[in-house]
Design a protein around this motif. Structure first.
Motif, PDB file in Angstrom:
ATOM      1  N   ARG A 146      -0.120  -5.769  -9.867  1.00 18.37           N
ATOM      2  CA  ARG A 146       0.392  -7.105  -9.522  1.00 18.37           C
ATOM      3  C   ARG A 146      -0.169  -7.601  -8.182  1.00 18.37           C
ATOM      4  O   ARG A 146      -0.096  -8.787  -7.874  1.00 18.37           O
ATOM      5  CB  ARG A 146       1.921  -7.104  -9.471  1.00 18.37           C
ATOM      6  N   TYR A 147      -0.731  -6.671  -7.385  1.00 14.55           N
ATOM      7  CA  TYR A 147      -1.312  -7.046  -6.090  1.00 14.55           C
ATOM      8  C   TYR A 147      -2.839  -7.079  -6.128  1.00 14.55           C
ATOM      9  O   TYR A 147      -3.486  -7.259  -5.109  1.00 14.55           O
ATOM     10  CB  TYR A 147      -0.853  -6.083  -4.989  1.00 14.55           C
ATOM     11  N   ALA A 148      -3.409  -6.891  -7.304  1.00 10.97           N
ATOM     12  CA  ALA A 148      -4.866  -6.847  -7.451  1.00 10.97           C
ATOM     13  C   ALA A 148      -5.472  -8.241  -7.365  1.00 10.97           C
ATOM     14  O   ALA A 148      -4.808  -9.250  -7.596  1.00 10.97           O
ATOM     15  CB  ALA A 148      -5.232  -6.200  -8.784  1.00 10.97           C
TER      16      ALA A 148
ATOM     17  N   THR B  71       0.829  -1.200   0.000  1.00 10.60           N
ATOM     18  CA  THR B  71       0.000   0.000   0.000  1.00 10.60           C
ATOM     19  C   THR B  71       0.870   1.258   0.000  1.00 10.60           C
ATOM     20  O   THR B  71       0.574   2.219  -0.703  1.00 10.60           O
ATOM     21  CB  THR B  71      -0.935  -0.009   1.229  1.00 10.60           C
ATOM     22  N   SER B  72       1.927   1.244   0.792  1.00 15.48           N
ATOM     23  CA  SER B  72       2.932   2.300   0.807  1.00 15.48           C
ATOM     24  C   SER B  72       4.272   1.611   1.036  1.00 15.48           C
ATOM     25  O   SER B  72       4.319   0.389   1.190  1.00 15.48           O
ATOM     26  CB  SER B  72       2.649   3.315   1.922  1.00 15.48           C
TER      27      SER B  72
ATOM     28  N   VAL C  29      -2.169  -2.684   3.584  1.00 13.52           N
ATOM     29  CA  VAL C  29      -3.526  -2.554   4.109  1.00 13.52           C
ATOM     30  C   VAL C  29      -4.361  -3.599   3.387  1.00 13.52           C
ATOM     31  O   VAL C  29      -4.336  -3.697   2.157  1.00 13.52           O
ATOM     32  CB  VAL C  29      -4.097  -1.136   3.880  1.00 13.52           C
ATOM     33  N   VAL C  30      -5.083  -4.390   4.175  1.00  9.52           N
ATOM     34  CA  VAL C  30      -5.871  -5.478   3.599  1.00  9.52           C
ATOM     35  C   VAL C  30      -7.297  -5.422   4.141  1.00  9.52           C
ATOM     36  O   VAL C  30      -7.514  -5.207   5.325  1.00  9.52           O
ATOM     37  CB  VAL C  30      -5.200  -6.853   3.867  1.00  9.52           C
TER      38      VAL C  30
ATOM     39  N   GLU D 263      -5.013  -3.162  -0.550  1.00  3.12           N
ATOM     40  CA  GLU D 263      -5.084  -1.825  -1.124  1.00  3.12           C
ATOM     41  C   GLU D 263      -3.721  -1.545  -1.743  1.00  3.12           C
ATOM     42  O   GLU D 263      -2.721  -1.464  -1.019  1.00  3.12           O
ATOM     43  CB  GLU D 263      -5.392  -0.783  -0.047  1.00  3.12           C
ATOM     44  N   ALA D 264      -3.693  -1.444  -3.070  1.00  2.94           N
ATOM     45  CA  ALA D 264      -2.424  -1.210  -3.755  1.00  2.94           C
ATOM     46  C   ALA D 264      -2.689  -0.613  -5.129  1.00  2.94           C
ATOM     47  O   ALA D 264      -3.652  -0.996  -5.804  1.00  2.94           O
ATOM     48  CB  ALA D 264      -1.651  -2.521  -3.896  1.00  2.94           C
TER      49      ALA D 264
END
Length: 163
Positions: free
Chosen positions: A100-102, A68-69, A74-75, A95-96
């Motif tokens: 690639r993290y979706a 996220t940062s 953050v999940v 949250e990204a």
């Protein structure tokens, strides 16, 4: 392409005690963050269809490993299925901005009574490709070790298991 990561750990406590630690906000904050992180639950609704939002913060933000940062993951998690003392099924979305993290990762925590304790196995399905498999499986193993320590410490006089 979907990927499945796994981990398991024996805990010298009955399934009901392990299940309780999976569904208690303060417990989750203490044991879920893997080594090198701390966690904070911002929202909590422990029922099927409910869920939680957790902010995981890296203890050494210089590593810049966050999704996220640079320093945080953050999940958002939904409890898809809860079967007391048997399993907890979670659907997790990070949250990204990085695609690639979706996607939605499904985590199933299976609890099986074994030899005076509980075998806990975690199956993470549809793991986003941005999450390195070796790092993720090490994180699962770390969380399971934390869960074991947390639950067994709550049971004074419990001898350490032979595993």
């Amino acid at each position: 392409m979907s990927r499945t990561d796994r981990g398991s750990r024996f805990i010298a406590a009955p399934p009901a005690a392990v299940y309780a630690a999976l569904l208690d906000r303060e417990s989750l904050e203490r044991w879920l963050p893997p080594d090198g992180m701390r966690g904070r639950v911002e929202r909590w609704d422990p029922r099927p269809g409910g869920g939680f939002r957790m902010v995981l913060t890296y203890l050494d933000p210089a590593d810049g490993l966050g999704k996220t940062s640079d320093a945080t993951d953050v999940v958002e998690v939904v409890f898809a299925d809860l079967l007391p003392s048997r399993h907890v099924v979670q659907r997790a979305v990070f949250e990204a901005d990085d695609p690639r993290y979706a996607g939605t990762m499904t985590l199933t925590w299976h609890l099986a009574a074994v030899g005076g304790g509980t075998e806990v196995s975690v199956t993470a399905e549809d793991v986003p490709p941005g999450i390195d498999q070796a790092v993720h499986e090490a994180g699962i193993a770390s969380s399971l070790a934390n869960l074991r320590s947390y639950v067994e410490a709550a049971r004074p006089g419990t001898p350490p298991p032979g595993r």
